[in-house]
Design a protein around this motif. Structure first.
Motif, PDB file in Angstrom:
ATOM      1  N   LYS A   1       0.824  -1.222   0.000  1.00 34.00           N
ATOM      2  CA  LYS A   1       0.000   0.000   0.000  1.00 34.00           C
ATOM      3  C   LYS A   1       0.857   1.271   0.000  1.00 34.00           C
ATOM      4  O   LYS A   1       0.377   2.345  -0.353  1.00 34.00           O
ATOM      5  CB  LYS A   1      -0.964  -0.009   1.184  1.00 34.00           C
ATOM      6  CG  LYS A   1      -2.057  -1.061   1.038  1.00 34.00           C
ATOM      7  CD  LYS A   1      -3.127  -0.917   2.096  1.00 34.00           C
ATOM      8  CE  LYS A   1      -4.227  -1.946   1.907  1.00 34.00           C
ATOM      9  NZ  LYS A   1      -4.029  -3.151   2.683  1.00 34.00           N
ATOM     10  N   HIS A   2       2.123   1.141   0.398  1.00 33.72           N
ATOM     11  CA  HIS A   2       3.040   2.288   0.294  1.00 33.72           C
ATOM     12  C   HIS A   2       3.472   2.515  -1.157  1.00 33.72           C
ATOM     13  O   HIS A   2       3.926   3.597  -1.501  1.00 33.72           O
ATOM     14  CB  HIS A   2       4.297   2.063   1.154  1.00 33.72           C
ATOM     15  CG  HIS A   2       4.092   2.396   2.600  1.00 33.72           C
ATOM     16  ND1 HIS A   2       3.440   1.541   3.459  1.00 33.72           N
ATOM     17  CD2 HIS A   2       4.444   3.481   3.336  1.00 33.72           C
ATOM     18  CE1 HIS A   2       3.423   2.093   4.670  1.00 33.72           C
ATOM     19  NE2 HIS A   2       4.004   3.271   4.619  1.00 33.72           N
TER      20      HIS A   2
ATOM     21  N   ASN B   1       1.820   2.645  -3.884  1.00 33.21           N
ATOM     22  CA  ASN B   1       1.110   3.636  -4.696  1.00 33.21           C
ATOM     23  C   ASN B   1       0.469   4.707  -3.816  1.00 33.21           C
ATOM     24  O   ASN B   1      -0.565   5.268  -4.137  1.00 33.21           O
ATOM     25  CB  ASN B   1       0.144   2.988  -5.696  1.00 33.21           C
ATOM     26  CG  ASN B   1      -1.172   2.610  -5.094  1.00 33.21           C
ATOM     27  OD1 ASN B   1      -1.271   2.460  -3.893  1.00 33.21           O
ATOM     28  ND2 ASN B   1      -2.188   2.476  -5.926  1.00 33.21           N
TER      29      ASN B   1
ATOM     30  N   LEU C   1      -1.087   4.732  -1.019  1.00 33.82           N
ATOM     31  CA  LEU C   1      -2.308   4.541  -0.233  1.00 33.82           C
ATOM     32  C   LEU C   1      -1.985   4.739   1.243  1.00 33.82           C
ATOM     33  O   LEU C   1      -2.825   5.169   2.026  1.00 33.82           O
ATOM     34  CB  LEU C   1      -2.885   3.141  -0.451  1.00 33.82           C
ATOM     35  CG  LEU C   1      -3.663   2.915  -1.744  1.00 33.82           C
ATOM     36  CD1 LEU C   1      -4.071   1.470  -1.873  1.00 33.82           C
ATOM     37  CD2 LEU C   1      -4.895   3.818  -1.823  1.00 33.82           C
ATOM     38  N   LEU C   2      -0.757   4.388   1.630  1.00 40.39           N
ATOM     39  CA  LEU C   2      -0.245   4.674   2.972  1.00 40.39           C
ATOM     40  C   LEU C   2       1.027   5.503   2.816  1.00 40.39           C
ATOM     41  O   LEU C   2       1.756   5.351   1.832  1.00 40.39           O
ATOM     42  CB  LEU C   2       0.093   3.377   3.720  1.00 40.39           C
ATOM     43  CG  LEU C   2      -1.070   2.460   4.115  1.00 40.39           C
ATOM     44  CD1 LEU C   2      -0.534   1.186   4.759  1.00 40.39           C
ATOM     45  CD2 LEU C   2      -2.051   3.150   5.052  1.00 40.39           C
TER      46      LEU C   2
ATOM     47  N   THR D   1       6.786   9.630  -2.297  1.00 40.91           N
ATOM     48  CA  THR D   1       5.346   9.491  -2.022  1.00 40.91           C
ATOM     49  C   THR D   1       4.854  10.508  -0.988  1.00 40.91           C
ATOM     50  O   THR D   1       3.649  10.754  -0.893  1.00 40.91           O
ATOM     51  CB  THR D   1       4.988   8.073  -1.514  1.00 40.91           C
ATOM     52  OG1 THR D   1       5.646   7.832  -0.275  1.00 40.91           O
ATOM     53  CG2 THR D   1       5.354   7.002  -2.522  1.00 40.91           C
TER      54      THR D   1
ATOM     55  N   ARG E   1       0.105   7.333  -8.746  1.00 42.65           N
ATOM     56  CA  ARG E   1      -1.030   6.406  -8.931  1.00 42.65           C
ATOM     57  C   ARG E   1      -1.256   6.076 -10.393  1.00 42.65           C
ATOM     58  O   ARG E   1      -1.842   5.050 -10.716  1.00 42.65           O
ATOM     59  CB  ARG E   1      -2.289   6.967  -8.272  1.00 42.65           C
ATOM     60  CG  ARG E   1      -2.088   6.988  -6.762  1.00 42.65           C
ATOM     61  CD  ARG E   1      -3.361   6.950  -5.967  1.00 42.65           C
ATOM     62  NE  ARG E   1      -3.012   6.945  -4.550  1.00 42.65           N
ATOM     63  CZ  ARG E   1      -3.637   7.630  -3.625  1.00 42.65           C
ATOM     64  NH1 ARG E   1      -4.680   8.366  -3.946  1.00 42.65           N
ATOM     65  NH2 ARG E   1      -3.240   7.571  -2.372  1.00 42.65           N
TER      66      ARG E   1
ATOM     67  N   GLN F   1     -13.662  -4.408  -6.938  1.00 42.66           N
ATOM     68  CA  GLN F   1     -12.908  -3.544  -7.846  1.00 42.66           C
ATOM     69  C   GLN F   1     -13.684  -3.192  -9.106  1.00 42.66           C
ATOM     70  O   GLN F   1     -13.276  -2.327  -9.868  1.00 42.66           O
ATOM     71  CB  GLN F   1     -11.605  -4.249  -8.262  1.00 42.66           C
ATOM     72  CG  GLN F   1     -10.729  -4.552  -7.074  1.00 42.66           C
ATOM     73  CD  GLN F   1      -9.597  -5.494  -7.426  1.00 42.66           C
ATOM     74  OE1 GLN F   1      -8.562  -5.072  -7.894  1.00 42.66           O
ATOM     75  NE2 GLN F   1      -9.807  -6.776  -7.215  1.00 42.66           N
TER      76      GLN F   1
END
Length: 281
Positions: free
Chosen positions: A55-56, A58, A60-61, A75, A85, A98
């Motif tokens: 998740k890092h 892209n 997201l975190l 990021t 992204r 999804q």
């Protein structure tokens, strides 16, 4: 731009654990580089930090400490998130979560529409992406009528239509039957080999991991093993200690070696095992 698709330097991610309100590390000081065009698998049991690190990739975190760069972009800088992204698409475990449209081709068009691509170009991208995942003939179908493996291939097509440099797949086959799993893995390998897209696959299936260029094994938020599949899976004891399996033939080779038979433990499939056994005097 960097020749590294992903670069983590001392990456740390802390969270507050609900029960005691204590700080815990999901990712604890990870250094990791992923080359462009590489097919990397991240292995680890639940709670090892593998999904958190994904998740890092892209944004997201965001890190609690250290840095992660995606195609050379930090990021942590707000201005970079949009580009990151677009560069690094993500496919999750549950295909039903999804898919957003009632027709397959509309679903694949959703991402490119969101980033403002011209309608005529969207048409080209949708057709091209569906062909790449072998789902073009289903373009007018309703996604909810498809099998799990087909739905995941549509989700991958939706990411491909955004023209990413990298696709991160977080246990994309966990909810699929064996034939669906095979479909998705062969699609992933094809995209990597034929289109040079960097693949980062998070899985707990050893047969999937055996097909990667390189495997990274995580435990308690740290990287404990890294190397090509032969190198990693030949460390049978280390893998078992952290609660992971190795491919069955690798384990058989290990057991035979323990019994005093001179045999390599760097065996990944049945054909290799047969060849080695035939050569034993």
């Amino acid at each position: 731009m960097s020749d590294k698709m992903i670069k983590c330097t001392d990456l740390t991610y802390k969270y507050i654990s609900g029960e005691e309100g204590k700080e815990k590390y999901a990712v604890n000081g990870v250094d990791l580089e992923v080359n462009k065009g590489e097919f990397l698998v991240i292995l680890g049991h639940n709670g090892s930090g593998k999904s958190t690190i994904a998740k890092h990739m892209n944004a997201l975190l965001l890190p609690s400490g250290g840095k992660i760069f995606v195609d050379g972009l930090d990021t942590c800088e707000d201005d970079n998130v949009w580009e990151i992204r677009k560069s690094a698409g993500m496919v999750f475990q549950n295909p039903d979560n999804q898919l957003v449209a009632t027709i397959v081709e509309e679903d694949v068009a959703f991402g490119p529409e969101n980033i403002g691509i011209e309608p005529s170009e969207i048409r080209n991208r949708v057709d091209e992406s569906l062909k790449k995942v072998g789902m073009y003939e289903y373009r007018k179908h309703a996604p909810h009528l498809l099998s799990g493996g087909q739905k995941q291939r549509i989700a991958i097509a939706g990411i491909l239509a955004m023209r990413p440099k990298c696709i991160i797949l977080d246990e994309p086959t966990a909810m699929l039957d064996p034939s669906g799993r095979k479909e998705v893995i062969s699609t992933i390998k094809d995209i990597n080999k034929n289109y040079g897209i960097t693949i980062i696959l998070i899985t707990h299936y050893m047969d999937e991991a055996a097909q990667a260029d390189r495997i990274v094994v995580m435990d308690s938020g740290k990287i404990v093993l890294s190397g090509n599949p032969r190198e990693v899976f030949s460390k049978v004891e280390t893998m078992k200690k952290i609660g992971l399996d190795v491919p069955q033939v690798t384990e058989l080779a290990y057991e035979l070696k323990e019994k005093g038979i001179k045999i390599s433990t760097e065996i990944l499939n049945i054909d290799e095992m047969v060849n080695v056994l035939c050569q034993l005097k």
